[in-house]
Write an enzyme that holds these catalytic residues in place. Structure first.
Site, PDB file in Angstrom:
ATOM      1  N   LYS A 215       0.856  -1.183   0.000  1.00 33.84           N
ATOM      2  CA  LYS A 215       0.000   0.000   0.000  1.00 33.84           C
ATOM      3  C   LYS A 215       0.889   1.229   0.000  1.00 33.84           C
ATOM      4  CE  LYS A 215      -4.585   0.841   0.464  1.00 33.84           C
ATOM      5  NZ  LYS A 215      -5.753  -0.018   0.178  1.00 33.84           N
TER       6      LYS A 215
HETATM    7  P1  NAD Z   1     -13.310   7.732  -1.871  1.00 36.53           P
HETATM    8  O1  NAD Z   1     -12.243   8.726  -1.695  1.00 36.53           O
HETATM    9  O2  NAD Z   1     -13.907   7.555  -3.217  1.00 36.53           O
HETATM   10  O3  NAD Z   1     -14.520   8.037  -0.841  1.00 36.53           O
HETATM   11  C1  NAD Z   1     -14.305   8.152   0.538  1.00 36.53           C
HETATM   12  C2  NAD Z   1     -15.629   8.538   1.196  1.00 36.53           C
HETATM   13  O4  NAD Z   1     -15.450   8.499   2.609  1.00 36.53           O
HETATM   14  C3  NAD Z   1     -16.111   9.946   0.858  1.00 36.53           C
HETATM   15  O5  NAD Z   1     -17.516   9.936   0.719  1.00 36.53           O
HETATM   16  C4  NAD Z   1     -15.706  10.757   2.107  1.00 36.53           C
HETATM   17  O6  NAD Z   1     -16.531  11.882   2.316  1.00 36.53           O
HETATM   18  C5  NAD Z   1     -15.943   9.724   3.175  1.00 36.53           C
HETATM   19  N1  NAD Z   1     -15.202  10.032   4.406  1.00 36.53           N
HETATM   20  C6  NAD Z   1     -13.893  10.403   4.535  1.00 36.53           C
HETATM   21  N2  NAD Z   1     -13.613  10.646   5.822  1.00 36.53           N
HETATM   22  C7  NAD Z   1     -14.763  10.409   6.520  1.00 36.53           C
HETATM   23  C8  NAD Z   1     -15.119  10.487   7.883  1.00 36.53           C
HETATM   24  N3  NAD Z   1     -14.229  10.839   8.806  1.00 36.53           N
HETATM   25  N4  NAD Z   1     -16.400  10.175   8.231  1.00 36.53           N
HETATM   26  C9  NAD Z   1     -17.307   9.815   7.309  1.00 36.53           C
HETATM   27  N5  NAD Z   1     -17.020   9.724   6.002  1.00 36.53           N
HETATM   28  C10 NAD Z   1     -15.773  10.028   5.623  1.00 36.53           C
HETATM   29  O7  NAD Z   1     -12.707   6.342  -1.325  1.00 36.53           O
HETATM   30  P2  NAD Z   1     -13.114   4.869  -1.720  1.00 36.53           P
HETATM   31  O8  NAD Z   1     -12.245   4.418  -2.841  1.00 36.53           O
HETATM   32  O9  NAD Z   1     -14.597   4.768  -1.830  1.00 36.53           O
HETATM   33  O10 NAD Z   1     -12.624   4.068  -0.420  1.00 36.53           O
HETATM   34  C11 NAD Z   1     -13.431   3.976   0.767  1.00 36.53           C
HETATM   35  C12 NAD Z   1     -12.896   2.828   1.617  1.00 36.53           C
HETATM   36  O11 NAD Z   1     -12.922   1.619   0.851  1.00 36.53           O
HETATM   37  C13 NAD Z   1     -11.459   2.975   2.101  1.00 36.53           C
HETATM   38  O12 NAD Z   1     -11.320   2.350   3.370  1.00 36.53           O
HETATM   39  C14 NAD Z   1     -10.673   2.181   1.081  1.00 36.53           C
HETATM   40  O13 NAD Z   1      -9.412   1.723   1.579  1.00 36.53           O
HETATM   41  C15 NAD Z   1     -11.633   1.044   0.851  1.00 36.53           C
HETATM   42  N6  NAD Z   1     -11.414   0.309  -0.410  1.00 36.53           N
HETATM   43  C16 NAD Z   1     -11.455   0.958  -1.607  1.00 36.53           C
HETATM   44  C17 NAD Z   1     -11.266   0.230  -2.776  1.00 36.53           C
HETATM   45  C18 NAD Z   1     -11.359   0.860  -4.150  1.00 36.53           C
HETATM   46  O14 NAD Z   1     -11.319   0.125  -5.128  1.00 36.53           O
HETATM   47  N7  NAD Z   1     -11.537   2.160  -4.262  1.00 36.53           N
HETATM   48  C19 NAD Z   1     -10.995  -1.131  -2.711  1.00 36.53           C
HETATM   49  C20 NAD Z   1     -10.984  -1.773  -1.469  1.00 36.53           C
HETATM   50  C21 NAD Z   1     -11.201  -1.025  -0.324  1.00 36.53           C
END
Ligand code: NAD
Length: 434
Positions: free
Chosen positions: A124
């Protein structure tokens, strides 16, 4: 650090460069390793490797700002394990990113890739910056410099980054171009989650949310919970949260509450997800959405719902919130959203948790498909992608559910058992170098 002798093996007493706490991401991962270790049989003797990232790189990312001044950011790339294949895992841009957080996220990638049996280790990366405070050009300069700095350890056969929080296909395009310029030939396989024209895969953008939905429906079937009419609360409305909300709404569930970093909204009849997505695109958050009632962000945890989907950041469900939440099923779209002590509370309350290391594995599964397609220079249809995705994640879910039932352990510990057995068997078969 002074070496010490433990259980007949020579190990250092701990890592000098991080101070994990009970509620920090790395502390959470260490507690999860402690919980799985008694189930590892003879492989337990290799378990210390899980507590030690293989390679940890910290880089300075200096850029020239649009106003001519200079700014420095801290960047990281951690390869937690390479025993089962190249490193694989996303890159996060966030002002709170730390080395310790990236270590935990890399470690969860190791377990996840093994739990769904993808031929990867775990890695990561991240830059400690607030992308909202940078222009697009500044973000591009930071991305290109970061890519060059970590270029010494990434590559299509070494370690393959992908999008995570606040990074997207455009960031991956800059990374791919920078790496390609540095090595002198076009290298699409160095990152996944790229734009389609640059060797990206159909279905990648929605893959994580789709995986959460597909496995969530399978879990609901096992728990005799109908999807149609189910009340669902989602934290985070980015890539993962918005996709999974859209898919559940299409399947007839009601998305009763959504919380993000800016606010929280509630509608007992179900929020209209396409309208909410349009609002978020224009307002950068769910706050003030007219299709629901605004509520204080903390009230989100008290909302009456059947399924809760944390899809924002780690450490969100602590003991206090675990005692309050109403859901029967938690689908972990985010990485590390539940603290170990909160896991115990949920288990004692009979709440089933589908853990991150399986629940959000859809994204890395389609990243794997993208990487394979890049090597073959032959691309699959979206239908083929989705069929293969569904099969891989549902087979993994079946296996983990069975281990959980047979050994009377939580789904999280079962996923760690399946994953860690594969990681440590690979480690044992390769042997200790030299
Ligand atoms: P993103 O940046 O597209 O969205 C993040 C969201 O979380 C936004 O809506 C933001 O407003 C919200 N957020 C941030 N801080 C916050 C807080 N303190 N309280 C409430 N909401 C909050 O990110 P993403 O790609 O959707 O990733 C979200 C999660 O999923 C992360 O933990 C990431 O590691 C995990 N993830 C993502 C992927 C991927 O393919 N994008 C894959 C596996 C896991």
């Amino acid at each position: 650090m002074e070496p010490s002798v433990s259980g007949g093996a020579l190990v250092a007493s701990n890592l000098s460069y991080v101070q994990p706490t009970e509620s920090s991401a790395w502390g959470t991962f260490l507690a999860q390793v402690d919980r799985v270790t008694p189930f590892l049989g003879h492989l337990e003797r290799w378990a210390e490797t899980l507590r030690r990232p293989k390679r940890t790189l910290i880089v300075d990312v200096p850029i020239e700002l649009d106003n001519g001044e200079f700014a420095h950011f801290e960047g990281y790339r951690v390869q937690h394990s390479l025993s089962r294949g190249p490193g694989k895992g996303g890159v996060r841009y966030h002002p709170d990113v730390t080395l310790e957080e990236v270590m935990a996220l890399a470690a969860w990638m190791t377990v996840k890739n093994a739990a769904v049996n993808l031929p990867y280790g775990g890695a990561k990366g991240g830059i400690r910056l607030d992308p909202r405070k940078l222009s697009l050009k500044e973000l591009e300069r930071a991305t290109r410099r970061y890519t060059s700095e970590i270029g010494v350890i990434i590559g299509p056969l070494q370690d393959i980054p992908a999008p995570d929080v606040n990074t997207d296909a455009q960031v991956m395009a800059w990374m791919m171009d920078t790496y390609s310029m540095n090595v002198g030939s076009s290298s699409p396989g160095v990152v996944t989650g790229k734009p389609i024209h640059l060797g990206g895969s159909l279905g990648r953008v929605k893959a994580t949310g789709r995986g959460v939905f597909v496995m969530g429906c399978a879990a609901m079937r096992r728990l005799n919970m109908p999807v149609a009419g189910a009340r669902i609360a989602v934290q985070g409305f980015g890539n993962v949260g918005s996709t999974v909300a859209e898919l559940f709404a299409q399947a007839g569930a009601k998305i009763v509450a959504v919380q993000d970093s800016r606010g929280a909204v509630f509608n007992a009849q179900g929020l209209k997800i396409s309208e909410l997505a349009a609002h978020v695109a224009g307002h950068h958050g769910v706050a003030d959405f007219s299709g629901g009632e605004s509520m204080a962000r903390e009230e989100f945890w008290d909302v009456g719902c059947d399924v809760l989907i944390p899809a924002a950041l780690e450490g969100q469900i602590d003991v206090f919130r675990a005692n309050r939440l109403k859901a029967r099923l938690v689908l972990e779209g985010a990485n590390g959203p539940t603290l170990p002590q909160a896991d115990d509370v949920l288990e004692s309350r009979g709440v089933v948790v589908l853990p991150d290391v399986i629940c959000n594995a859809g994204g890395v599964t389609v990243s794997y498909f993208e990487w394979v397609q890049d090597f073959a220079s032959f691309y699959w249809t979206e239908e083929q992608i989705n069929q293969r995705l569904d099969k891989i994640v549902l087979d993994a879910l079946d296996q983990i559910w069975e281990v959980s039932q047979k050994r009377r352990i939580s789904l999280r510990t079962a996923a760690f058992v399946v994953g860690c057995e594969r990681i440590l068997t690979a480690h044992e078969e390769r042997g200790l170098y030299p």
